[in-house]
Design an enzyme around this catalytic site. Structure first.
Site, PDB file in Angstrom:
ATOM      1  N   CYS A 143      10.246  14.823   9.472  1.00  0.00           N
ATOM      2  CA  CYS A 143      10.323  13.500   9.921  1.00  0.00           C
ATOM      3  C   CYS A 143      11.670  13.323  10.418  1.00  0.00           C
ATOM      4  O   CYS A 143      11.873  12.453  11.121  1.00  0.00           O
ATOM      5  CB  CYS A 143      10.295  12.750   8.791  1.00  0.00           C
ATOM      6  SG  CYS A 143       9.118  12.793   7.763  1.00  0.00           S
ATOM      7  N   HIS A 272      15.581   4.689   8.326  1.00  0.00           N
ATOM      8  CA  HIS A 272      14.201   5.414   8.101  1.00  0.00           C
ATOM      9  C   HIS A 272      13.320   4.743   7.273  1.00  0.00           C
ATOM     10  O   HIS A 272      12.270   4.835   7.627  1.00  0.00           O
ATOM     11  CB  HIS A 272      14.713   6.696   7.322  1.00  0.00           C
ATOM     12  CG  HIS A 272      13.747   7.687   7.353  1.00  0.00           C
ATOM     13  ND1 HIS A 272      13.165   8.239   8.216  1.00  0.00           N
ATOM     14  CD2 HIS A 272      13.262   8.498   6.151  1.00  0.00           C
ATOM     15  CE1 HIS A 272      12.315   9.183   7.924  1.00  0.00           C
ATOM     16  NE2 HIS A 272      12.156   9.142   6.488  1.00  0.00           N
ATOM     17  N   THR A 276       9.220   4.512   0.269  1.00  0.00           N
ATOM     18  CA  THR A 276       9.047   5.020  -1.090  1.00  0.00           C
ATOM     19  C   THR A 276      10.350   4.535  -1.997  1.00  0.00           C
ATOM     20  O   THR A 276      11.452   4.437  -1.094  1.00  0.00           O
ATOM     21  CB  THR A 276       8.934   6.554  -1.147  1.00  0.00           C
ATOM     22  OG1 THR A 276      10.170   7.060  -0.372  1.00  0.00           O
ATOM     23  CG2 THR A 276       7.730   6.962  -0.253  1.00  0.00           C
ATOM     24  N   GLU A 283      18.884   5.507   0.781  1.00  0.00           N
ATOM     25  CA  GLU A 283      19.297   4.926   2.087  1.00  0.00           C
ATOM     26  C   GLU A 283      20.085   3.776   1.994  1.00  0.00           C
ATOM     27  O   GLU A 283      21.111   3.811   2.639  1.00  0.00           O
ATOM     28  CB  GLU A 283      18.206   4.950   3.035  1.00  0.00           C
ATOM     29  CG  GLU A 283      18.484   4.603   4.532  1.00  0.00           C
ATOM     30  CD  GLU A 283      17.333   4.272   5.395  1.00  0.00           C
ATOM     31  OE1 GLU A 283      17.514   4.519   6.707  1.00  0.00           O
ATOM     32  OE2 GLU A 283      16.248   4.302   5.046  1.00  0.00           O
ATOM     33  N   LYS A 301       8.565   1.103  10.188  1.00  0.00           N
ATOM     34  CA  LYS A 301       7.510   1.762   9.493  1.00  0.00           C
ATOM     35  C   LYS A 301       6.634   0.486   8.888  1.00  0.00           C
ATOM     36  O   LYS A 301       5.267   0.858   8.748  1.00  0.00           O
ATOM     37  CB  LYS A 301       7.925   3.016   8.519  1.00  0.00           C
ATOM     38  CG  LYS A 301       8.511   3.911   9.168  1.00  0.00           C
ATOM     39  CD  LYS A 301       8.854   4.882   8.131  1.00  0.00           C
ATOM     40  CE  LYS A 301       9.452   6.124   8.546  1.00  0.00           C
ATOM     41  NZ  LYS A 301      10.943   5.815   9.292  1.00  0.00           N
ATOM     42  N   HIS A 306       4.407   5.149   9.000  1.00  0.00           N
ATOM     43  CA  HIS A 306       5.158   6.610   9.041  1.00  0.00           C
ATOM     44  C   HIS A 306       4.744   7.547  10.227  1.00  0.00           C
ATOM     45  O   HIS A 306       3.796   8.134   9.853  1.00  0.00           O
ATOM     46  CB  HIS A 306       5.858   7.273   7.842  1.00  0.00           C
ATOM     47  CG  HIS A 306       6.756   8.182   7.740  1.00  0.00           C
ATOM     48  ND1 HIS A 306       7.233   8.576   8.787  1.00  0.00           N
ATOM     49  CD2 HIS A 306       7.541   8.865   6.778  1.00  0.00           C
ATOM     50  CE1 HIS A 306       8.292   9.529   8.629  1.00  0.00           C
ATOM     51  NE2 HIS A 306       8.416   9.766   7.549  1.00  0.00           N
ATOM     52  N   PHE A 371      11.910  15.879   4.474  1.00  0.00           N
ATOM     53  CA  PHE A 371      11.747  16.982   3.598  1.00  0.00           C
ATOM     54  C   PHE A 371      12.566  18.284   3.583  1.00  0.00           C
ATOM     55  O   PHE A 371      12.926  18.659   4.819  1.00  0.00           O
ATOM     56  CB  PHE A 371      10.096  17.453   3.569  1.00  0.00           C
ATOM     57  CG  PHE A 371       9.077  16.629   2.547  1.00  0.00           C
ATOM     58  CD1 PHE A 371       9.772  15.332   2.227  1.00  0.00           C
ATOM     59  CD2 PHE A 371       8.128  17.063   2.521  1.00  0.00           C
ATOM     60  CE1 PHE A 371       8.870  14.572   1.499  1.00  0.00           C
ATOM     61  CE2 PHE A 371       7.054  16.425   1.909  1.00  0.00           C
ATOM     62  CZ  PHE A 371       7.383  15.057   1.091  1.00  0.00           C
TER      63      PHE A 371
END
Length: 769
Positions: A143, A272, A276, A283, A301, A306, A371
């Site tokens: 990402c 970002h 979640t 963040e 998003k 996303h 990730f």
């Protein structure tokens, strides 16, 4: 570039983007301004942001057509298509997580011209369509991929390696990706609500391209300026962010420092914001640690979904448009409330519908996370800054190496084996027993074969570099290169999808190349810049250049540059189906060459600043003098028969390194018995005097790892003439272009080159200690 060389600001001269809100910048901005929710049903259970496909296009053709269409539109909007700008001064840089068709086996069987399902295919198609022959690189670390691409593009402009860069991101969805996110229970079936409900994310498709160039061109009407960028790693967890957003906060501070501004000047943050809970909380905590008073924050998003590898570029484009229109984007999600507000202790100024005028908006921040614990931050401005000086120009040393290869494990053992090696064994594999000592038993089940290669090579390099490699983990970077990526995992997921089965939540993260960089980063406690590249066989040399640049620019003291590729059964089958495997032995530059011997391998080199190496008393294996990249406009899977672009790339690397023809350096190629690339590389090498060599007959075709194995051999040959006397292990009848070139004395420098099908070229210059 040196500190005494001030450079102009990096201007954004054009953007073009498409997502579920529309197919043009005007349509997308209208949706952003109106807080339109672009999520629509995909199947019975998912809401996604979806792109319309070109008429009649099927995967993977749709991805290529969308990439070329939108890149061409951005290029046209910049006005550079009508300029006298030389094609070799224009770079193409892409970020994506798209490894090709949803059905991996179908792609191997039916798309030979697409270079076997590799993500650089789209960049090759763009460069081929536009006739661009400058540097070409593709980032694939999940990402943050296209945010990494933007930062690298800015550096190409800053350092004068390109006069313009066409940079962007691309990602389409397939059902295996949705199945993976389902297995993690990470999707919000009502549509994501970042920083509010934070009950899960929504996936989306997107494509965005920006044109970057030095400010000041006559006739340019900049949309904004990319002022600063930074990358960091968490080295905390493979799929979860640091709970306090520590790594992201470091990235933001570093990007602000790179931009030369303080946090108080930022008037908007495009976060970002995946939706979640873990990501949103981390963040917001990161922002709280950087800003005394947090600026307005929103996440695109909630409108687009996303878009994974495209997210950094898409959201950067939205950020630039927000500055251009002096408007704070809106957000269609419900109002903040509930557990998230109490978790972060602050619900101030999370953007809400509708968009708001912001006449004083001059600076904005865009953040990305992925990730593997990777973080990126980009700082944009509406006002042109003055010329600035950037650090650079320091000496880069090689102070350690780790090798995993069927012939040997470890640097010394590999070099010893190379001195006596015969032709590579087509059946050779790396035994699990060779890898196990370097991987903690608890991690073994979580790592796929690709990840085990990467982590083992990294740990071997760490040991070879000696104790106390770096006392500050935030100053350790990591650059991973791969041509084919985690093939075993991709194929396993395709098999499960074909059977209608869901992937294991443990297996699925391994499909993201950035996860394997993350495993290595955790093993090394490397919390500095983390990058993953995939541009075919040239990937290893491109990664070497990236790592050297990170050290020279002062962004890291130590960087592990790792190249790895499997020789999985699915990949062997694909190569064999298309006649790319040798019947007996790989014979590079042989008149009778009929293919390569596909071989698994991983290699890691430790690059270090001379100052840092001196402080800790490191043993020096060699020096990285310089590097260069270029691209032939031959389209996906093509090879430039003349080798002219590769020859230009070699000449650029030599010039930047201060190597002259009188030096008669070793000339190391990396082609592997593929007749077309053999001929092209031989013709390129024929432009330079000096002894020529190629170790791929002995090592086999190791894909991205081949260039770093060759670099290690070249450094050894600069010090040890016994290795240099075995130039072509398996070749019996060399091509006429490789007539012998004698060298008086022992060369102490070497040029290494690599070429990918599709046109990407790379070269590096190294010298003995």
């Amino acid at each position: 570039m040196t500190a005494a060389s001030p450079v102009s600001a990096v201007a954004v001269s054009a953007v073009h983007l498409a997502c579920s809100l529309g197919d043009t910048p005007e349509d997308v901005w209208a949706g952003i301004e109106g807080a339109v929710r672009g999520l629509t049903p995909r199947g019975p259970r998912h809401l996604c942001g979806q792109l319309a496909r070109p008429d009649g296009a099927e995967e993977p053709d749709a991805a290529l057509q969308l990439a070329v269409h939108h890149a061409t539109a951005a290029w046209a909007a910049s006005g550079l298509a009508r300029s006298a700008l030389a094609p070799d001064r224009v770079a193409v840089v892409l970020g994506t997580t798209d490894w090709g068709a949803p059905d991996f086996r179908h792609h191997l069987d039916d798309h030979r011209d697409r270079a076997l399902a590799r993500p650089h295919t789209a960049a090759d198609a763009i460069a081929g369509a536009l006739g661009l022959t400058g540097p070409r690189e593709v980032f694939v670390n999940g990402c943050v991929a296209s945010a990494c691409a933007l930062g690298h593009a800015a550096d190409l402009v800053r350092t004068g390696r390109a006069d313009a860069v066409l940079v962007g991101g691309l990602n389409l969805l397939d059902d295996s990706v949705l199945a993976a996110f389902d297995s993690w229970r990470a999707l919000d079936r009502a549509g994501c609500s970042p920083y509010r409900r934070s009950a899960g994310t929504s996936l989306g498709e997107g494509v965005a391209f920006l044109v970057l160039e030095p400010a000041g061109r006559a006739g340019m009407n900049p949309l904004g300026y990319l002022l600063g960028h930074a990358l960091t790693g968490d080295a905390h967890h493979i799929t979860a962010p640091h709970p306090d957003g520590e790594g992201l906060a470091r990235a933001i501070r570093a990007a602000l420092a790179d931009a030369g501004i303080g946090p108080e000047l930022i008037g908007y943050v495009n976060g970002h914001g995946t939706g979640t809970r873990a990501n949103d909380i981390a963040e917001l905590r990161a922002l709280a640690s950087v800003f005394d008073v947090r600026p307005p924050v929103s996440s695109t998003k909630s409108q687009t979904g996303h878009t994974l590898g495209a997210a950094g570029a898409l959201e950067a484009a939205v950020t630039v448009l927000a500055l251009r229109h002096h408007t704070l984007p809106g957000d269609p999600a419900p109002a903040l409330g509930g557990p998230l507000a109490s978790a972060v202790g602050d619900d101030r100024d999370i953007a809400a519908r509708p968009a708001r005028p912001a006449p004083g908006l001059e600076y904005a921040l865009s953040t990305s996370a992925g990730f593997g614990g990777q973080n990126a931050a980009l700082v944009f401005g509406a006002v042109a800054p003055g010329r600035r000086e950037y650090p650079g120009g320091g000496e880069v040393l090689v102070t350690g190496a780790g090798v995993v290869h069927p012939s040997a494990t470890g640097r010394a053992a590999f070099l010893a084996a190379l001195r006596t090696a015969g032709p590579a064994n087509p059946e050779a594999e790396v035994a699990e027993a060779e890898l196990a000592p370097y991987i903690p038993p608890a991690d073994w089940p979580r790592l796929d074969p690709f990840g085990r290669l990467v982590t083992a090579a990294a740990r071997l390099a760490e040991a070879d570099a000696g104790p106390g490699t770096c006392l500050d983990p935030t100053r350790i970077g990591l650059v991973l290169a791969t041509a084919s990526g985690p093939v075993t995992t991709h194929n396993a997921m395709a098999e499960l999808q074909a059977q209608g089965l869901a992937p294991s939540p443990v297996l699925a993260p391994n499909a993201v190349a950035g996860v394997h960089a993350g495993h290595a980063a955790v093993a090394l406690d490397a919390r500095g810049p983390t990058v993953v590249l995939s541009a075919g066989d040239a990937s290893g040399l491109l990664a070497l250049g990236q790592a050297a640049d990170l050290v020279r620019a002062g962004r890291a003291d130590v960087v592990y540059v790792i190249a790895a590729d499997e020789a999985a059964p699915a990949l062997r089958a694909g190569f064999a189906h298309h006649g790319l495997l040798a019947k007996e032995a790989g014979r590079p530059y042989d008149v009778d060459a009929d293919g390569g011997v596909l071989t698994p391998a991983a290699v890691a080199l430790v690059l270090e600043s001379a100052e840092h190496a001196d402080r800790r008393g490191a043993t020096v294996l060699g020096r990285i003098l310089g590097h260069a990249g270029a691209g032939a406009p031959v389209g996906p899977g093509g090879v430039e028969e003349s080798g002219a672009t590769l020859a230009r790339c070699l000449a650029d690397a030599a010039r930047r390194s201060g190597i002259t023809p009188d030096d008669l350096p070793h000339l190391y190629g990396t082609s592997w018995g593929h007749p077309a690339t053999d001929a092209a590389e031989a013709r390129a090498l024929a432009h330079f005097p000096g002894p020529r060599a190629n170790i791929c007959g002995a090592t086999g075709y190791t894909q991205a790892a081949g260039a770093l194995l060759t670099t290690l051999a070249a450094l050894e040959a600069c010090s040890d003439p016994t290795l240099a006397r075995r130039p072509l292990t398996a070749t019996r009848r060399p091509l006429t272009e490789l007539s012998s070139a004698s060298a008086p004395g022992q060369p102490t420098a070497a040029l290494v080159t690599a070429i990918s099908r599709g046109g990407t070229c790379a070269a590096a210059a190294v010298r003995a200690p």
